[in-house]
Write a protein that holds these residues in place. Structure first.
Motif, short mmCIF file in Angstrom:
data_model
loop_
_atom_site.label_atom_id
_atom_site.label_comp_id
_atom_site.label_asym_id
_atom_site.label_seq_id
_atom_site.Cartn_x
_atom_site.Cartn_y
_atom_site.Cartn_z
N THR A 237 -65.44 69.34 65.33
CA THR A 237 -66.25 69.37 66.56
C THR A 237 -65.69 70.31 67.62
OG1 THR A 237 -64.99 67.53 67.48
CG2 THR A 237 -66.98 66.97 66.22
N LEU A 238 -64.40 70.58 67.54
CA LEU A 238 -63.80 71.41 68.61
C LEU A 238 -64.30 72.85 68.61
CD1 LEU A 238 -60.08 70.18 68.75
CD2 LEU A 238 -61.90 69.84 70.43
N THR A 239 -64.82 73.31 67.48
CA THR A 239 -65.33 74.68 67.46
C THR A 239 -66.57 74.83 68.34
OG1 THR A 239 -66.70 74.25 65.53
CG2 THR A 239 -64.51 75.17 65.12
N ASP A 240 -67.25 73.71 68.60
CA ASP A 240 -68.47 73.78 69.42
C ASP A 240 -68.20 73.68 70.91
OD1 ASP A 240 -70.10 73.96 67.19
OD2 ASP A 240 -70.15 71.79 66.91
N ARG A 241 -67.00 73.35 71.27
CA ARG A 241 -66.72 73.12 72.70
C ARG A 241 -66.48 74.45 73.42
NH1 ARG A 241 -65.44 67.78 73.78
NH2 ARG A 241 -64.17 68.38 75.59
N GLN A 242 -66.88 74.49 74.64
CA GLN A 242 -66.73 75.71 75.45
C GLN A 242 -66.09 75.37 76.79
OE1 GLN A 242 -67.24 79.00 75.02
NE2 GLN A 242 -67.71 78.67 72.86
N PRO A 243 -64.78 75.15 76.79
CA PRO A 243 -64.13 74.85 78.08
C PRO A 243 -63.81 76.11 78.88
CG PRO A 243 -62.52 74.78 76.32
CD PRO A 243 -63.84 75.12 75.67
N TRP A 244 -64.20 77.27 78.34
CA TRP A 244 -63.76 78.54 78.94
C TRP A 244 -64.72 79.02 80.01
CZ3 TRP A 244 -59.25 79.20 76.54
CH2 TRP A 244 -59.11 78.70 75.25
N LEU A 245 -64.17 79.46 81.12
CA LEU A 245 -64.96 80.08 82.19
C LEU A 245 -64.40 81.45 82.47
CD1 LEU A 245 -64.92 77.01 84.62
CD2 LEU A 245 -66.74 77.59 83.00
N MET A 246 -65.16 82.22 83.21
CA MET A 246 -64.67 83.55 83.62
C MET A 246 -65.32 83.92 84.95
SD MET A 246 -66.85 86.18 81.36
CE MET A 246 -66.00 85.76 79.88
N PRO A 247 -64.78 84.90 85.64
CA PRO A 247 -65.38 85.30 86.93
C PRO A 247 -66.84 85.74 86.75
CG PRO A 247 -63.23 86.32 86.64
CD PRO A 247 -63.57 85.68 85.33
N ASP A 248 -67.66 85.42 87.74
CA ASP A 248 -69.07 85.83 87.70
C ASP A 248 -69.17 87.35 87.58
OD1 ASP A 248 -69.92 83.26 87.94
OD2 ASP A 248 -70.20 83.35 90.11
N GLY A 249 -70.06 87.78 86.72
CA GLY A 249 -70.33 89.23 86.61
C GLY A 249 -69.22 90.03 85.97
N TYR A 250 -68.28 89.33 85.32
CA TYR A 250 -67.11 90.02 84.76
C TYR A 250 -67.51 91.17 83.83
CZ TYR A 250 -62.94 90.77 81.89
OH TYR A 250 -61.89 91.33 81.22
N PHE A 251 -68.41 90.89 82.91
CA PHE A 251 -68.77 91.92 81.93
C PHE A 251 -69.65 93.03 82.54
CE2 PHE A 251 -67.94 88.40 78.84
CZ PHE A 251 -66.84 88.99 78.26
N ASP A 252 -70.31 92.71 83.66
CA ASP A 252 -71.16 93.73 84.29
C ASP A 252 -70.32 94.87 84.86
OD1 ASP A 252 -73.26 92.08 83.72
OD2 ASP A 252 -73.28 91.14 85.71
N THR A 253 -69.17 94.50 85.43
CA THR A 253 -68.35 95.52 86.10
C THR A 253 -67.23 96.05 85.22
OG1 THR A 253 -66.97 93.76 87.01
CG2 THR A 253 -68.78 94.54 88.38
N PHE A 254 -67.00 95.39 84.09
CA PHE A 254 -65.85 95.76 83.26
C PHE A 254 -65.86 97.23 82.81
CE2 PHE A 254 -63.60 96.21 79.26
CZ PHE A 254 -62.36 95.69 79.59
N PRO A 255 -66.98 97.75 82.25
CA PRO A 255 -66.96 99.15 81.78
C PRO A 255 -66.59 100.13 82.89
CG PRO A 255 -68.87 98.02 80.90
CD PRO A 255 -68.27 97.11 81.93
N GLN A 256 -67.11 99.90 84.10
CA GLN A 256 -66.81 100.83 85.19
C GLN A 256 -65.32 100.82 85.54
OE1 GLN A 256 -69.07 102.96 86.09
NE2 GLN A 256 -67.51 103.95 87.35
N GLN A 257 -64.74 99.61 85.51
CA GLN A 257 -63.29 99.51 85.78
C GLN A 257 -62.49 100.33 84.77
OE1 GLN A 257 -61.53 95.59 86.03
NE2 GLN A 257 -63.39 94.77 86.94
N ILE A 258 -62.89 100.24 83.52
CA ILE A 258 -62.14 100.96 82.48
C ILE A 258 -62.29 102.46 82.67
CG2 ILE A 258 -61.97 101.38 79.99
CD1 ILE A 258 -60.92 98.67 80.94
N LEU A 259 -63.51 102.90 82.98
CA LEU A 259 -63.70 104.34 83.18
C LEU A 259 -62.85 104.85 84.34
CD1 LEU A 259 -67.52 104.88 82.55
CD2 LEU A 259 -65.60 105.44 81.05
#
Lengths: 203, 185
Positions: free
Chosen positions: A24-46
């Motif tokens: 059952t633990l594979t279905d659990r999602q206790p993980w959070l991340m900052p809002d919009g993290y993936f939206d701004t990530f590519p620009q940060q890398i560039l």
């Protein structure tokens, strides 16, 4: 994060064979991340790739000149605190001929240094004659001035003299070497700006 | 747009950044979650993901397509995560470096990006007890559901060895959680 891979039959069968809690633990999602993290990530890398990988155009071509300019300007700045007794200051033959300094002001100072150094050997006799023309004993003392002594004196007090007047000492055209005109200029300059008593004591 | 077209775009200066942005958008989430489950904390995962893509930016010109791009990126990400884990372990044993004395449970309890229960924390603690390679294999198989063949390509090892690694890891994790959980397992 579930992907298409999680619907793979082999994987599902394998998970089903695990102890119940691990199933059952594979279905659990206790993980959070900052809002919009993936939206701004590519620009940060560039931005990071731009700053870590690239240098301004012609950076390396002009680097040696910029380094030498800083070395030279530091040296001219430090000159005011050079001890009068320091006899180790000499110009290596051709050093300033090889030095490439792109700015006009640096060129002016460079020419001035060169003129002072080149004129020093000749001007001591001129000064002696000018200051003590009627007293043979005094010129004899000053005529023993070395190139370094004249140069050191000039450098020691350069900051206290008018910059424009100092720059006038320097020939305007290449190869900026000493000539009789420069000697006259230096002589006149010292007569006008130098404190004669200080000059005698200094030397 | 196909992977080949993206790579062609990347090799041309005028379209390089656009191509790389698209590559990041395609792969960033899967790589992030892969890294995050290996190292647990968002800040660490973010660092490693950035490092992964910066290495990819530097190395993509030499990528000749012998493996899939996703496999190549996974390999970079896994190596970066393992390097991070090893570095953290060295810090723990290096007397000259101030050690983080907080346990995984204490750090997770204070982590604004973790919202789990006791069992979730125990699972993370258990994963942190695994040897490096078992930790990587367990993460890729248990959480990411990657095929053994793909994991073997990423870690450059044999499928048989991986399966053995995975089963050892599963047993250790189950034993760890079972021994500490205050409820039937």
């Amino acid at each position: 994060m579930k992907t298409a891979l999680h619907s793979d039959k082999n994987w599902q069968q394998e998970i089903a064979s695990l102890p119940p809690l691990l199933q059952t633990l594979t279905d659990r999602q206790p993980w959070l991340m900052p809002d919009g993290y993936f939206d701004t990530f590519p620009q940060q890398i560039l931005q990071r790739t731009n700053t870590t990988q690239q240098v301004p155009q012609d950076y390396f071509e002009t680097l040696p000149d910029r380094v030498m300019e800083r070395i030279y300007l530091n040296a001219t700045h430090d000159k005011a605190i050079i001890p009068a007794s320091d006899q180790s200051i000499t110009e290596t033959d051709g050093y300033f001929d090889q030095l490439s300094i792109p700015t006009n002001s640096a060129n002016g100072i460079r020419r001035l240094w060169k003129t002072i150094a080149a004129a020093a050997a000749v001007v001591s006799a001129v000064i002696a004659y000018t200051l003590w023309p009627a007293e043979p004993a005094a010129p004899a003392t000053l005529s023993h001035l070395s190139d370094q002594e004249i140069t050191q004196y000039m450098l020691r007090y350069m900051d206290e003299w008018p910059t424009e007047a100092l720059l006038e000492l320097s020939p305007e055209t290449p190869p900026f070497v000493f000539d009789t005109t420069a000697t006259d200029l230096l002589e006149n300059f010292l007569l006008e700006h130098a404190d004669i008593n200080e000059l005698q004591n200094f030397l | 747009m196909s992977e080949q077209q993206l790579l062609q775009q990347f090799r041309q200066q005028e379209t390089k950044e656009v191509a790389f942005t698209n590559i990041m958008r395609i792969h960033q989430q899967r790589l992030y979650w892969h890294i995050r489950k290996m190292v647990t904390f968002h800040e660490d995962a973010d660092d490693i993901l950035q490092q992964t893509f910066i290495k990819a930016w530097k190395g993509l010109h030499d990528f000749r397509g012998e493996a899939k791009l996703s496999t190549w990126l996974y390999r970079i990400a896994t190596n970066e995560a393992l390097a991070h884990i090893r570095q953290a372990k060295r810090k723990m044993t290096d007397a000259t470096v101030p050690a983080d004395t907080h346990t995984i449970a204490e750090r997770l309890a204070a982590d604004p990006y973790f919202d789990g229960e006791e069992v979730d924390i125990l699972l993370q603690e258990a994963v942190h007890t695994l040897p490096d390679k078992q930790r990587a294999v367990f993460t890729m198989r248990y959480f990411d559901a990657l095929k053994y063949e793909d994991i073997a390509a990423i870690l450059d090892t044999s499928v048989g060895g991986l399966k053995a690694n995975y089963h050892h890891a599963v047993k250790k994790v189950a034993d760890y959680v079972k021994a500490r959980l205050n409820q039937p397992f």
